[in-house]
Design an enzyme around this catalytic site. Sequence first.
Site, PDB file in Angstrom:
ATOM      1  N   MET A  30      52.895  28.990   6.671  1.00 40.40           N
ATOM      2  CA  MET A  30      51.947  28.839   5.562  1.00 40.40           C
ATOM      3  C   MET A  30      51.532  30.227   5.066  1.00 40.40           C
ATOM      4  O   MET A  30      50.519  30.358   4.362  1.00 40.40           O
ATOM      5  CB  MET A  30      50.732  28.022   5.992  1.00 40.40           C
ATOM      6  CG  MET A  30      51.146  26.586   6.370  1.00 40.40           C
ATOM      7  SD  MET A  30      49.841  25.369   6.161  1.00 40.40           S
ATOM      8  CE  MET A  30      48.635  25.964   7.307  1.00 40.40           C
ATOM      9  N   HIS A  37      54.181  35.580  13.510  1.00 44.90           N
ATOM     10  CA  HIS A  37      55.242  35.090  12.611  1.00 44.90           C
ATOM     11  C   HIS A  37      56.466  36.004  12.672  1.00 44.90           C
ATOM     12  O   HIS A  37      57.600  35.535  12.656  1.00 44.90           O
ATOM     13  CB  HIS A  37      54.750  35.055  11.159  1.00 44.90           C
ATOM     14  CG  HIS A  37      53.628  34.097  10.910  1.00 44.90           C
ATOM     15  ND1 HIS A  37      52.343  34.508  10.627  1.00 44.90           N
ATOM     16  CD2 HIS A  37      53.589  32.747  10.893  1.00 44.90           C
ATOM     17  CE1 HIS A  37      51.572  33.459  10.444  1.00 44.90           C
ATOM     18  NE2 HIS A  37      52.294  32.379  10.602  1.00 44.90           N
ATOM     19  N   GLN A  61      48.302  18.536   4.806  1.00 46.90           N
ATOM     20  CA  GLN A  61      47.944  18.602   6.237  1.00 46.90           C
ATOM     21  C   GLN A  61      46.512  19.061   6.459  1.00 46.90           C
ATOM     22  O   GLN A  61      46.099  19.264   7.594  1.00 46.90           O
ATOM     23  CB  GLN A  61      48.949  19.465   7.008  1.00 46.90           C
ATOM     24  CG  GLN A  61      48.918  20.944   6.694  1.00 46.90           C
ATOM     25  CD  GLN A  61      50.060  21.688   7.378  1.00 46.90           C
ATOM     26  OE1 GLN A  61      51.202  21.626   6.933  1.00 46.90           O
ATOM     27  NE2 GLN A  61      49.770  22.382   8.458  1.00 46.90           N
ATOM     28  N   GLY A 149      56.328  28.335  16.648  1.00 47.38           N
ATOM     29  CA  GLY A 149      55.537  28.953  17.713  1.00 47.38           C
ATOM     30  C   GLY A 149      54.960  27.905  18.651  1.00 47.38           C
ATOM     31  O   GLY A 149      54.573  26.812  18.222  1.00 47.38           O
ATOM     32  N   GLN A 155      52.272  20.375  17.497  1.00 47.19           N
ATOM     33  CA  GLN A 155      53.142  20.391  16.316  1.00 47.19           C
ATOM     34  C   GLN A 155      54.603  20.584  16.743  1.00 47.19           C
ATOM     35  O   GLN A 155      55.514  19.932  16.218  1.00 47.19           O
ATOM     36  CB  GLN A 155      52.706  21.515  15.373  1.00 47.19           C
ATOM     37  CG  GLN A 155      53.692  21.808  14.244  1.00 47.19           C
ATOM     38  CD  GLN A 155      53.153  22.837  13.283  1.00 47.19           C
ATOM     39  OE1 GLN A 155      52.355  22.507  12.425  1.00 47.19           O
ATOM     40  NE2 GLN A 155      53.584  24.081  13.403  1.00 47.19           N
ATOM     41  N   VAL A 178      52.184  34.675  20.799  1.00 50.97           N
ATOM     42  CA  VAL A 178      51.932  36.126  20.812  1.00 50.97           C
ATOM     43  C   VAL A 178      50.409  36.315  20.855  1.00 50.97           C
ATOM     44  O   VAL A 178      49.673  35.663  20.112  1.00 50.97           O
ATOM     45  CB  VAL A 178      52.534  36.801  19.551  1.00 50.97           C
ATOM     46  CG1 VAL A 178      52.250  38.299  19.559  1.00 50.97           C
ATOM     47  CG2 VAL A 178      54.028  36.538  19.472  1.00 50.97           C
TER      48      VAL A 178
HETATM   49  O1  PAF Z   1      52.544  25.834  11.481  1.00 55.85           O
HETATM   50  C1  PAF Z   1      52.445  25.928  10.240  1.00 55.85           C
HETATM   51  O2  PAF Z   1      52.286  27.008   9.686  1.00 55.85           O
HETATM   52  C2  PAF Z   1      52.527  24.678   9.394  1.00 55.85           C
HETATM   53  O3  PAF Z   1      51.949  23.590  10.030  1.00 55.85           O
HETATM   54  C3  PAF Z   1      53.971  24.341   8.946  1.00 55.85           C
HETATM   55  C4  PAF Z   1      54.878  24.014  10.119  1.00 55.85           C
HETATM   56  C5  PAF Z   1      54.553  25.494   8.159  1.00 55.85           C
HETATM   57  C6  PAF Z   1      53.972  23.098   8.039  1.00 55.85           C
HETATM   58  O4  PAF Z   1      53.184  23.298   6.913  1.00 55.85           O
END
Ligand code: PAF
Length: 283
Positions: A30, A37, A61, A149, A155, A178
């Site tokens: 995101m 990241h 979400q 991650g 998730q 991390v």
């Molecule tokens: O983990 C995230 O940044 C978000 O939940 C994702 C997997 C990009 C979905 O919008």
Amino acid sequence: MQTVSDLTGLRSVLRAWRRNGERVAYVPTMGNLHAGHFALVRRAQECAPRVVVSVFVNPTQFGPGEDFGRYPRTLEQDQAGLAALQCDLLFAPTVDVMYPYGTSGTLSVHVPEITEVLEGACRPGHFDGVATVVAKLFSMVQPDFAVFGEKDWQQLQLVRRLARDLALALEVVGLPTVREPDGLALSSRNQFLDESQRARASQLYATLTWMHMTARAGHKPAAIERAAVARLQRYGFAPDYCAIRVADSLRPVTTEPLSRQIALVAARLGSTRLIDNLPFASA
Ligand code: PAF
């Protein structure tokens, strides 16, 4: 590095790579990218010769009253960071590209059971939004590998299930969290903490390691969970949960050995909600 924001641009780059027989690893994000990241991107580069990163703050979400509006959007900075890492392609779609028929009354993907507990119970609808956008992104990028991650453990389990149940031809790769030197897991939401909250935020990780220690000493999950909640409250957190669960199913522990268990916490410090976890297998 190329940046594309529509499906025509994305598909034309992907087609050229496929023609050369190049495999693709994918990191959905995101945005507001940080060292966590960038570690995912480096892992993706080990998986395949071509790496796609997407930046999309997915409205479906976030629940009403959650931080969709204030979620940091830093596309130029993200672009520069990814270019420095020699990422191949940034896909930065708009809401209209991702949801051309609107965000309500459109197809929604529901992954049962694993999404109904912990984060799913605290954030109704959150995981349907995640599953829907991840399914759409996978369908658009068609990666051979997708890197997520472990910080968002639930998730990650959801994505593994989605890929398995839809028989997607991709490998889901999880990467350990991390952390800052004091143990705080890197998160875009850490920047919302003021100085005093930031100093106390390391207690989330300290509580997870304490949960490990007490579990190894033979204490029962329910007693550990209650004491961990009280421990966080003493540091000024408003905990949503402290839990010890079976790592892959997130069901309550029955007879599983510690090596198959995980400690998870979610708590608010002021208006910022933080989550973290520590698998027993990793420690
Ligand atoms: O983990 C995230 O940044 C978000 O939940 C994702 C997997 C990009 C979905 O919008």
